[in-house]
Design an enzyme around this catalytic site. Structure first.
Site: not given
Length: 501
Positions: A365-367
């Site tokens: 997940s890039r967050v």
């Protein structure tokens, strides 16, 4: 001719001249000269627009997709069997729109917004175009609120935030749809409207999903859309766009929305079928060159709006099905490049009983921490690394005759953590309970418990937490774990563990 007759004739001429329209509306009319398998080529529609609705004299409704120099390529929406070559076609000057509004909640509809649940007609409160320019960057803010799925492996290791686009990907029969349905179930009571778009799915599968959602009270905040496998390619192409507009309606009118596209690989196949029938040149893997924009202009409409616009959000969970683990194929690579992270489900894990079969080593997940509460970050920040080390050690230990004590302990703890990450279907777990379970496993409280008893121990642990209440209430209220809550949690864990030693 008498003067009276002449005067009357002159008056009639003057009357006709006065009533004549010297600025008539020019109607854009064409003729069908090619008709085949849901596609028509029409000549004469010189001023038609892309996605403009056109009417046939038989009453059929179609939409213009190919704007060629000498003709227009049109795709069926309904009434294909009523059309013949050389039928007249009229442009409507209207871009294709969809009805939107709260009356669609709880309903099951097809791609053309017709109810298929037997509950009567639907009265729409407004209409939105199926294609909209995505919210521009200055109207957005960064993703920072969790969109909790109730799935331990996701909320701890690949968290999803409101406004994010998180791809669910792998081969068929690995539980991709189940992950999405559990995410819908977990939104109960969280003021989130969910839209589930089934593209190219079998009728019985969609019916079973609707029944499960109704049984668990999730249809109260859910819309189900079905462009089933037997529907024309145009319906499978259209469904994600039309219901993305529905989710946007909620985002722009003061509510959070979650939309699930199940699955976009079937939409891409439908688009390829339409494109080849429209004589568009094939490109890589026989898809047209613009298939990337098919998905990018859809997924980029998901957003987290800024505070001036109310800070509402639209979260997207697209699903892609691969063939024999080939994530390097055209459509998977396209969608991976568009989304903000991927959840990989693995066939080997699924077949070995690790369900949901989420590959926590490849998923990302890039967050990440931006979509987690402090309590979850505290217990999960080293979990992914620990599980990755466990997998490497487990593979190595198959060939090793002797293991040192530290390696053996790490392997035993890894086995128990993998057991904790297992989860039943239609059984989302609140984040507060997840925090407590991961804290217990990660701090070694379950190390002496037999692996086969972990599932029963976890269930009893949750029951004890519900009876005690203060620990869960503290985590849910403060979004963190203070010293007193941690002390109480340790005492409770030790009491439960004693029963299994």
């Amino acid at each position: 001719m008498s003067n009276d007759i002449l005067i009357n004739l002159i008056k009639d001429i003057e009357t006709h001249i006065d009533s004549a329209d010297f600025n008539p509306e020019i109607e854009n009319v064409g003729e069908v000269f090619y008709l085949w398998d849901g596609v028509a080529n029409v000549s004469g529609l010189t001023k038609v627009a892309y996605n403009e609705v056109v009417n046939f004299e038989s009453g059929a409704v179609w939409v213009a997709l190919n704007l060629e120099e000498h003709f227009v390529g049109i795709v069926i929406l309904n009434g294909f069997n009523t059309i013949k070559e050389w039928d007249k076609v009229t442009a409507t000057k209207k871009i294709l729109e969809v009805p939107v509004g709260d009356n669609l909640i709880w309903r099951v509809v097809d791609a053309l917004w017709n109810p298929i649940d037997g509950l009567g007609d639907i009265q729409a409160s407004d209409h939105y175009p199926i294609e909209r320019v995505a919210s521009w960057v200055m109207t957005r803010k960064s993703v920072h609120e969790p969109m909790e799925t109730g799935i331990k492996a996701i909320d701890s290791l690949v968290p999803i935030g409101r406004g994010q686009r998180e791809l669910i990907i792998w081969d068929r029969q690995t539980g991709k749809t189940q992950v999405a349905i559990d995410a819908i179930l977990n939104q109960k009571g969280k003021k989130m409207i969910c839209v589930y778009v089934a593209i190219g799915q079998k009728d019985w599968k969609v019916s079973r999903i609707v029944e499960e959602l109704r049984k668990r009270g999730a249809m109260e905040y859910t819309i189900v859309v079905s462009a089933w496998a037997s529907a024309p390619a145009s319906m499978q192409y259209l469904a994600p766009y039309s219901w993305c507009s529905m989710a946007e309606y909620f985002m722009f009118n003061g509510r959070h929305a979650l939309i699930i596209y199940d699955d976009l690989s079937k939409q891409a196949n439908a688009y390829r079928e339409m494109s080849l029938l429209l004589r568009r040149p094939p490109w890589r893997e026989a898809y047209p060159w613009d298939v990337f924009y098919l998905h990018s202009r859809l997924l980029e409409r998901s957003a987290k709006l800024n505070d001036e616009l109310g800070a509402w959000s639209m979260t997207a969970l697209p699903i892609i099905e691969t063939q024999a683990w080939d994530v390097s194929a055209y459509i998977p690579t396209n969608v991976i490049s568009i989304t903000d992270g991927q959840i990989f489900l693995e066939s080997d894990l699924f077949n070995s009983g690790q369900k949901p079969a989420i590959n926590v080593w490849l998923s990302v997940s890039r967050v990440w921490g931006s979509a987690q509460i402090k309590a979850m970050k505290k217990v999960a920040w080293t979990l992914k690394l620990d599980l990755a080390q466990y997998r490497e050690l487990a593979a190595f230990s198959q060939f090793a005759s002797d293991l040192d004590e530290a390696t053996r302990k790490q392997l035993e703890r890894g086995k128990r953590m993998m057991e904790i990450l297992k989860q039943g279907v239609y059984a989302p777990v609140s984040v507060a309970k997840q925090v407590c379970a991961l804290y217990a496993g990660g701090n070694g409280f379950f190390d002496e418990i037999d692996v086969t008893k972990i599932g029963k121990l976890e269930s009893d642990f949750y029951t004890s937490l519900e009876e005690e209440k203060t620990i869960l209430n503290s985590i849910e209220t403060e979004k963190a774990m203070n010293d007193e809550t941690e002390k109480n949690l340790k005492d409770l864990i030790e009491k439960v563990v004693q029963l299994y030693k």
